[in-house]
Design a protein around this motif. Structure first.
Motif, PDB file in Angstrom:
ATOM      1  N   UNK A   1     -38.000 -62.897 -41.007  1.00 23.89           N
ATOM      2  CA  UNK A   1     -37.351 -61.725 -40.767  1.00 23.89           C
ATOM      3  C   UNK A   1     -38.266 -60.498 -40.698  1.00 23.89           C
ATOM      4  N   UNK A   2     -39.190 -60.473 -41.931  1.00 20.01           N
ATOM      5  CA  UNK A   2     -40.055 -59.287 -42.061  1.00 20.01           C
ATOM      6  C   UNK A   2     -41.495 -59.539 -41.533  1.00 20.01           C
ATOM      7  N   UNK A   3     -41.501 -60.658 -40.877  1.00 24.64           N
ATOM      8  CA  UNK A   3     -42.963 -60.674 -40.028  1.00 24.64           C
ATOM      9  C   UNK A   3     -43.938 -60.742 -41.197  1.00 24.64           C
TER      10      UNK A   3
ATOM     11  N   UNK B   1     -45.438 -55.706 -49.221  1.00 23.80           N
ATOM     12  CA  UNK B   1     -44.223 -55.997 -49.125  1.00 23.80           C
ATOM     13  C   UNK B   1     -43.744 -56.795 -50.721  1.00 23.80           C
ATOM     14  N   UNK B   2     -44.544 -57.644 -51.069  1.00 23.59           N
ATOM     15  CA  UNK B   2     -44.128 -58.445 -52.123  1.00 23.59           C
ATOM     16  C   UNK B   2     -44.059 -57.537 -53.237  1.00 23.59           C
ATOM     17  N   UNK B   3     -44.984 -56.887 -53.628  1.00 20.31           N
ATOM     18  CA  UNK B   3     -44.998 -55.979 -54.575  1.00 20.31           C
ATOM     19  C   UNK B   3     -43.988 -55.141 -54.611  1.00 20.31           C
ATOM     20  N   UNK B   4     -43.631 -54.372 -53.681  1.00 21.38           N
ATOM     21  CA  UNK B   4     -42.361 -53.593 -53.754  1.00 21.38           C
ATOM     22  C   UNK B   4     -40.962 -54.443 -53.853  1.00 21.38           C
ATOM     23  N   UNK B   5     -41.069 -55.549 -53.086  1.00 18.15           N
ATOM     24  CA  UNK B   5     -39.903 -56.057 -53.059  1.00 18.15           C
ATOM     25  C   UNK B   5     -39.606 -56.641 -54.525  1.00 18.15           C
TER      26      UNK B   5
ATOM     27  N   UNK C   1     -47.446 -46.445 -47.973  1.00 14.18           N
ATOM     28  CA  UNK C   1     -46.498 -47.464 -47.624  1.00 14.18           C
ATOM     29  C   UNK C   1     -44.907 -47.354 -47.858  1.00 14.18           C
ATOM     30  N   UNK C   2     -44.770 -45.919 -47.295  1.00 12.54           N
ATOM     31  CA  UNK C   2     -43.354 -45.367 -47.338  1.00 12.54           C
ATOM     32  C   UNK C   2     -42.501 -46.547 -46.527  1.00 12.54           C
TER      33      UNK C   2
ATOM     34  N   UNK D   1     -39.275 -48.924 -47.644  1.00  9.00           N
ATOM     35  CA  UNK D   1     -37.713 -48.707 -47.370  1.00  9.00           C
ATOM     36  C   UNK D   1     -37.341 -50.080 -46.939  1.00  9.00           C
ATOM     37  N   UNK D   2     -37.946 -50.817 -46.214  1.00  5.90           N
ATOM     38  CA  UNK D   2     -37.822 -52.238 -45.853  1.00  5.90           C
ATOM     39  C   UNK D   2     -37.766 -53.098 -46.916  1.00  5.90           C
ATOM     40  N   UNK D   3     -38.400 -53.369 -47.972  1.00  8.36           N
ATOM     41  CA  UNK D   3     -38.675 -54.195 -49.155  1.00  8.36           C
ATOM     42  C   UNK D   3     -37.476 -53.700 -49.876  1.00  8.36           C
ATOM     43  N   UNK D   4     -36.912 -52.535 -49.937  1.00  9.92           N
ATOM     44  CA  UNK D   4     -35.854 -52.259 -50.802  1.00  9.92           C
ATOM     45  C   UNK D   4     -34.530 -52.615 -50.288  1.00  9.92           C
ATOM     46  N   UNK D   5     -34.536 -52.491 -48.895  1.00 13.23           N
ATOM     47  CA  UNK D   5     -33.013 -52.721 -48.405  1.00 13.23           C
ATOM     48  C   UNK D   5     -33.278 -54.328 -48.764  1.00 13.23           C
TER      49      UNK D   5
END
Ligand code: ADP
Ligand code: MG
Length: 698
Positions: free
Chosen positions: A195-197, A226-230, A651-652, A656-660
């Motif tokens: 989903x997140x490529x 992405x992983x870190x923020x997720x 990485x703004x 936002x993507x990872x947060x959602x």
């Protein structure tokens, strides 16, 4: 299938780096300083940057200042010097006959590495010397005629320490990646990757360390960012849930009667922004989940009134409220505001500061413990040690950047927690609010109360000084007051900044001779400080020369002039705070910043930006981009471990993507119980369990 390894994944990743012959015991000690002990440490210590060897050029097309690569044949090798200083020179010629000279000092062994006729490539930032292009200490690679492509990738740059060269550090990554990149197991479920490529982990590891080109670097980096923020967002969601389950706050709803009673006490009409914030706060306080709200509003936007409203709401329900200020001066000022507000009411409120005598202090503490005193105002320091507040409903923390998890934990008892309201004039960049301070809700006061006057700011050049001080004198004669702020400089400190004491003397005998000038700095006793403040407030003093102790919150309506000496020593947000001390009454404000040093272009740019905007938010973002978050909102303040790869500015969008995605996953599986989510859960606890006090989630 490989033969089943006797060792588990975890055991393999725990392999010490000393298993490699290249890592001697001495070197292992140095690597440990860099936090590298196991194979796992190395795999997940991401490059801080890359050197790009893909910019291959002809000699004719070289430019100074950029890292570039030239390929060519060796035509000449020479060397000079004996013991001590030697020099090896190599000349290569590119396909079009362009010549480049490379030089190595004190590396005589380089002489034997080059033979005329060899095809090599050299990479460095070239310099033109006379008509010839030169490279000092280039990175060299020897090319067989057809393997040039292997040498045109990006090479990682890692943090180093004395005794470990970049070469050695890279070599370690090479060894570990080669042997262990396949060991770690994917943490994301397949559908999430798709989903997140996101690049699968086992592909991403070698690629993040040794990408062939920018595109490879970007995809690998994005996966880890992405992983870190997720994971962080999962941890924040888990914390929120856990707080809701483990702590109960008193339910303090508002109704029309209470609202009218409090509103009546306010000496002014609340602005729409204040009203909006109050509504949000009141809605939070009506629930048994502890409020964790940040009230953010530019200097002078009227945060105090909002806080007092919330405090009185708690009091209306028979609860206690505390207001913590960063300085005593500010605590006293808040107490005076309360004096004015509560003259006619029966609310029992007290001040608690260091300057008080023991007897008074004991009396206040007893009053708080018995519940007789319902509102207490003090400094952060005092209110954080053992004050008994049996009926605490609300804690307000004013102008504080340290509102990490730990600070807020201080006032909880057992499973009961007060509601928290934190106020700051220094806007937290949005990305920070979503990460480091991600467990706070944010209310914004985006509008200044009517009657606030604009503040004009001038960067005063030496030639304009006389004119400026003349202007200040005029304002003083008109009846206005002025602040002069200078850094507190120790005598021994050998810098060109003016110290506050020097400035005081200079002005009393010079430009402000004949005016009533007072001095205040942080090393005076609190009684002395309060005395001076009192004189300034009453008008007995016309000018207050001070250090930044007046930085936050001080509110004297008649003061309309602010002079800041050595502004180059302050951050933009700090300057903005200082400027916010004027333009508070009916008089327009004036602010002069007077540098004491020759300004670098960079410093001048910052100060010009400051003079040209009055938007505190813009300035904070600028400060953030120029100096990074460390200055104001470092990891230390938030109490969270620092980011390893994510860069909140760059990485703004990923954030936002990872947060959602994280919030969605967490709402579907609140305790992360699904077997598919076990790796994520483990990672979350491993990384943030301690910092966020995530016990056993769910
Ligand atoms: P800050 O947000 O910087 O803490 P303060 O709470 O000190 O701002 O308010 C700044 C000044 O504005 C104070 O003098 C305060 O009395 C005044 N003020 C606050 N709210 C209003 C309002 N709604 N109308 C008029 N003046 C207000
Ligand atoms: Mg304030």
């Amino acid at each position: 299938m490989e033969p089943a390894s006797a060792k588990s994944t975890i055991e393999q990743l725990a392999t010490p780096i000393t298993v490699f012959d290249e890592v001697s015991p001495q070197r292992a000690v140095l690597f440990e300083k860099l936090g590298l002990r196991s194979v796992r440490d190395v795999l997940f210590c991401f490059p801080r940057d890359y050197e790009d060897f893909s910019d291959v050029r002809l000699v004719d097309d070289l430019e100074e200042g950029l890292l570039q690569t030239v390929r060519g044949r060796v035509t000449e090798v020479d060397s000079r010097g004996g013991f001590g200083r030697t020099r090896v020179g190599v000349i290569i010629e590119d396909a079009q006959g362009g010549a480049l000279r490379a030089t190595w000092f004190n590396q005589i062994f380089m002489r034997d590495k080059f033979k005329p006729g060899q095809l090599v490539q050299l990479s460095a930032k070239p310099r033109k010397s006379g008509l010839r292009w030169e490279m000092a200490h280039p990175r060299a690679a020897w090319l067989e005629d057809d393997n040039a492509a292997e040498h045109d990738g990006l090479l990682p740059v890692y943090p180093l320490t004395e005794g470990i060269s970049l070469y050695h550090r890279r070599r370690l990554s090479e060894l570990v990646v080669e042997q262990f990149a396949e060991v770690p197991e994917e943490v994301f479920p397949d559908d999430l990757l798709q989903r997140h490529g996101l690049l699968p982990l086992r592909q991403a590891i070698p690629q993040v360390h040794f990408p062939k080109n920018d595109a490879e670097r970007d995809t690998a980096q994005r996966r880890f960012v992405f992983q870190e923020l997720f994971i962080l967002q999962l941890a924040l969601a888990a914390r929120r849930l856990q707080q809701q389950l483990s702590f109960k706050a008193p339910v303090l709803p508002i109704d029309a009667k209470i609202d009218a009673r409090i509103t009546r006490l306010m000496p002014f009409e609340l602005t729409a922004a204040q009203r909006g914030a109050i509504d949000q706060i009141a809605a939070d306080m009506a629930r048994d989940v502890p409020m964790n709200r940040l009230l953010q509003g530019d200097v002078g936007s009227g945060k105090t009134a909002v806080a007092l409203f919330a405090m009185l709401l708690a009091v209306a329900h028979g609860k206690q409220a505390v207001l913590m200020a960063p300085t005593e001066v500010l605590a006293r000022q808040h107490a005076r505001t309360l004096d004015a507000l509560l003259k006619e009411s029966r609310v029992n409120y007290r001040l608690l500061v260091g300057g008080q005598g023991d007897a008074e202090r004991r009396e206040v503490l007893a009053g708080l413990a018995s519940g007789e005193v319902s509102v207490v105002i003090g400094t952060h320091a005092i209110l954080q040690d053992k004050v008994e507040l049996p009926h605490l409903g609300l804690a307000v923390i004013d102008e504080q950047h340290k509102f990490g998890v730990k600070q807020r934990a201080a006032l909880r008892t057992g499973d009961r927690s007060p509601h928290y309201l934190v106020m700051t004039a220094t806007p937290i960049p949005r990305t920070m609010a979503m990460t480091q301070f991600g467990d706070l809700e944010v209310s914004i006061l985006g509008e200044l109360p009517a009657g606030r006057q604009p503040v004009s700011t001038y960067l005063v050049e030496p030639s304009q000084l006389d004119r400026w001080w003349k202007f200040v004198q005029d304002k003083l004669r008109e009846g206005r007051q002025a602040y002069v702020v200078a850094p507190l400089v120790e005598e021994s400190e050998n810098v060109s900044a003016t110290s506050v004491e020097q400035e005081f003397e200079r002005l009393t005998y010079g430009e402000l001779h004949g005016f009533r000038v007072g001095l205040m700095h942080g090393r005076m006793s609190s009684d002395d400080k309060e005395g001076v403040m009192q004189q300034f407030r009453s008008g007995a003093l016309q000018v207050l020369v001070s250090t930044t102790v007046i930085e936050v919150g001080v509110d004297v309506a008649n003061a309309s002039v602010m002079v800041i000496a050595s502004p180059e020593r302050f951050g933009l947000s700090q300057l903005h705070q200082l400027r916010g001390r004027v333009g508070r009454g009916g008089h327009p404000g004036f602010c002069a910043i007077i540098p004491q040093e020759e300004l670098s272009d960079n410093a001048r740019g910052r100060l010009e930006a400051f003079a040209s905007t009055t938007d505190g938010f813009e300035l904070a973002e600028l400060d953030f981009s120029l100096r990074g978050p460390g200055e104001l909102f470092g990891a230390k303040q938030s109490g969270l471990p620092p980011m390893r790869i994510a860069d909140l500015q760059r990485d703004r969008d990923v954030l936002i993507e990872a947060r959602e995605a994280a919030q969605q996953l967490f709402s579907q599986d609140p305790g992360l119980k699904d077997p598919e989510h076990q790796k994520l859960r483990k990672q979350m606890l491993y990384r943030y369990g301690k910092a966020l006090e995530l016990g056993d989630v769910g």
